[in-house]
Design a protein around this motif. Sequence first.
Motif, PDB file in Angstrom:
ATOM      1  N   ALA A 171       0.850  -1.202   0.000  1.00 57.95           N
ATOM      2  CA  ALA A 171       0.000   0.000   0.000  1.00 57.95           C
ATOM      3  C   ALA A 171       0.881   1.246   0.000  1.00 57.95           C
ATOM      4  CB  ALA A 171      -0.924   0.005   1.207  1.00 57.95           C
ATOM      5  N   GLN A 172       0.593   2.144  -0.923  1.00 57.32           N
ATOM      6  CA  GLN A 172       1.370   3.366  -0.999  1.00 57.32           C
ATOM      7  C   GLN A 172       0.788   4.422  -0.056  1.00 57.32           C
ATOM      8  OE1 GLN A 172       2.158   4.449  -5.085  1.00 57.32           O
ATOM      9  NE2 GLN A 172       3.243   2.534  -5.464  1.00 57.32           N
ATOM     10  N   MET A 173       1.468   5.532   0.024  1.00 56.06           N
ATOM     11  CA  MET A 173       0.975   6.648   0.833  1.00 56.06           C
ATOM     12  C   MET A 173       0.079   7.538  -0.032  1.00 56.06           C
ATOM     13  SD  MET A 173       2.039   6.484   4.031  1.00 56.06           S
ATOM     14  CE  MET A 173       2.072   8.153   4.722  1.00 56.06           C
ATOM     15  N   GLY A 219       6.082   5.605  -1.299  1.00 63.01           N
ATOM     16  CA  GLY A 219       5.959   5.411   0.147  1.00 63.01           C
ATOM     17  C   GLY A 219       7.191   5.995   0.811  1.00 63.01           C
ATOM     18  N   PRO A 220       7.290   5.885   2.136  1.00 63.95           N
ATOM     19  CA  PRO A 220       8.351   6.580   2.874  1.00 63.95           C
ATOM     20  C   PRO A 220       9.762   6.371   2.311  1.00 63.95           C
ATOM     21  CG  PRO A 220       6.806   5.602   4.390  1.00 63.95           C
ATOM     22  CD  PRO A 220       6.380   5.169   3.025  1.00 63.95           C
ATOM     23  N   TYR A 276      -2.254   9.623   4.437  1.00 65.52           N
ATOM     24  CA  TYR A 276      -2.430   8.191   4.212  1.00 65.52           C
ATOM     25  C   TYR A 276      -3.895   7.848   4.328  1.00 65.52           C
ATOM     26  CZ  TYR A 276      -2.684   7.910   9.350  1.00 65.52           C
ATOM     27  OH  TYR A 276      -3.036   8.080  10.665  1.00 65.52           O
ATOM     28  N   PRO A 277      -4.341   6.696   3.797  1.00 64.36           N
ATOM     29  CA  PRO A 277      -3.575   5.747   2.977  1.00 64.36           C
ATOM     30  C   PRO A 277      -3.638   6.109   1.497  1.00 64.36           C
ATOM     31  CG  PRO A 277      -5.762   4.858   3.338  1.00 64.36           C
ATOM     32  CD  PRO A 277      -5.727   6.218   4.013  1.00 64.36           C
ATOM     33  N   TRP A 280      -5.101   5.413  -1.294  1.00 63.75           N
ATOM     34  CA  TRP A 280      -6.251   4.681  -1.862  1.00 63.75           C
ATOM     35  C   TRP A 280      -6.105   4.507  -3.373  1.00 63.75           C
ATOM     36  CZ3 TRP A 280      -8.114   7.940  -5.420  1.00 63.75           C
ATOM     37  CH2 TRP A 280      -8.025   9.329  -5.185  1.00 63.75           C
TER      38      TRP A 280
END
Lengths: 361, 361
Positions: B153-155, B215-216, B233-234, B236
């Motif tokens: 899951a990405q940010m 992501g981070p 986040y998240p 989606w």
Amino acid sequence: MQRRRFLTVGAGVAATGALAAPAVAQSAPQIKWRIASSFPKSLDTLYGGAEVFAKAISEMTDGAFTAQISPAGELAPGLQAADAVARGRADACHTSSAYYLDKDPAFALGAATPFGPNARQTNAWLRSGGAEMLDELYARFDLVGLACGNTGAQMGGWFRKDVNAVGDLQGLKIRVSGLGAQVFAKLGAAPQPLGGGDVYPALEKGEIDAAEWIGPYDDQKLGLYQVAKNYYYPGWQAGGPSVQLLIGKAKWEALPARYKAIATGAAAIANETMLARYDAQNPRALRELVAAGVKLKPYPKDVMEAAYKASQEVYAELYQKSPAFKKIHEAQAAFRNEDVLWFRVAELPFDVFMAQMQSRG
Amino acid sequence: MQRRRFLTVGAGVAATGALAAPAVAQSAPQIKWRIASSFPKSLDTLYGGAEVFAKAISEMTDGAFTAQISPAGELAPGLQAADAVARGRADACHTSSAYYLDKDPAFALGAATPFGPNARQTNAWLRSGGAEMLDELYARFDLVGLACGNTGAQMGGWFRKDVNAVGDLQGLKIRVSGLGAQVFAKLGAAPQPLGGGDVYPALEKGEIDAAEWIGPYDDQKLGLYQVAKNYYYPGWQAGGPSVQLLIGKAKWEALPARYKAIATGAAAIANETMLARYDAQNPRALRELVAAGVKLKPYPKDVMEAAYKASQEVYAELYQKSPAFKKIHEAQAAFRNEDVLWFRVAELPFDVFMAQMQSRG
């Protein structure tokens, strides 16, 4: 429809590919492994992990490297498949390393521990130094390990009566294996180690009050819902159990480097395939169980918290008993804690939102 | 410590294994693929997926089947890596199929769709008929696909100002790609398609107000936190993006069956390894970002729900435009819905409880 064809030669780029390539002759030793499975064929998804592995190594070697799989009981009892390897009756076993706590409790860490990492966190840890730590442990028993399947988070189990509070576990005779049994014992329950075939009759006769098994797809086959209607979740005793191929170290070392790489690739296919199959099969089974009158219930929060606390006590005791357990568990728990932190941010909020949308229809 | 050795011969069981085995000569064609990566080397985990694949095929063939990887821009711009395959400049590309919506919007379904399946559900769907459906699509463009990585899951992205309600997205210039851009547009935002190198300066100069990236771990490298402090986040728009190896169909078909199986195994290793690396790297990066003053914020619920609703509108429109999108999305969504149901029972309650324990320390 747009349809493109390859140009014959890319300008300024050398032509590549199979057609113009020369072939060399490679020596391909004929190797046939015997794999002792810890599982009966009826548990087709668990058992199937070894089948996927065997098919893949054969295809990757045009049949030079193959494996014959024996179901539980043929070369050794299911819970003793690793002993079949030690005795030279099998070259490898497809098993849960949690069956070998008598060798060293650290064996649990290759498979599942109460409140341990989930399936994805387990895979991440294995590929971040975890596999090497486990191989140090396995080497003491002349074994080498490859992750070769995962069931995903299991269910809590089948209970004849409601569990409304921790007190309801007092004296409860529950079929549960591995370290989960030690946690249940701390909560006042009386864990019973029963094989798969013995669970249904014991539950039917009232010899046991509850039974933890796997998840909807496998549990449905045992028919436990016919004799215990309360199906509790989540399976805190096994949040993402990994299934192992434990290979005799001498057999592994005798493989050509190419075959080691092929076995590693085949295990990766099996690892992902087993989890994918469970994820595809469990939803339908769950629906059918609920339609058959099963009452799906969350463990009460105080039971979850008491089990969590008891698991920490079990770990503290195991640290005293096994230096390997202490070393590997500390590393695994540190990794898991970091991953849980990260999952709290992106992964869980996404999954929780999707669950909310799903529950609205 | 208990230590067991293999007996020389198990009683009544034929000795097996490498030492006594005959070897045959197998023909090993020398094949060297050129793989065009869609990613720069600096995105080491994404780019590394192709490296893991290349290392594995070489090890599984003793160097007979190898691959040379070119970073984005060398054989084709990153977003057009599949065109390098179509033009014969590369045998395969390591890419996100979501870059090729102009060929058919259905290409998004191989990678990520807003509110689509998470990483594990994607893998389960691919191994339950999804990969075959995608290959029907890819075949129209003379391609064959293998899942070869996943970011998890990405940010949601970096925002210069707070997002307190859907209205705050009105006119917002946000760097976002793929179908997520279409959803943001429906919410009143003005999506900007920018390449990785252009995001930081555009955000710094105020030419854009927000930017979604990965992501981070990857975002930290772009330094976006220096010019936009709010990290939502998240993600989606990408709940578990799969990364593909898209192979020229003729190149794939020219492979001996053995090499096809090997490529499949190598892709499985790469698929799991990329996700494992992200899961190992993101937690530390997240901690460092928060320590650097980043404000971690959940999207408000009304934004999530409005985005979900808008995504359904986008899908309804795409159903009219692309029969392939309709066919594949309906199958994928049905599978995903079943999996979300199942995850609500065992997986999520386990993960949520672990998150609660983690937040208590």
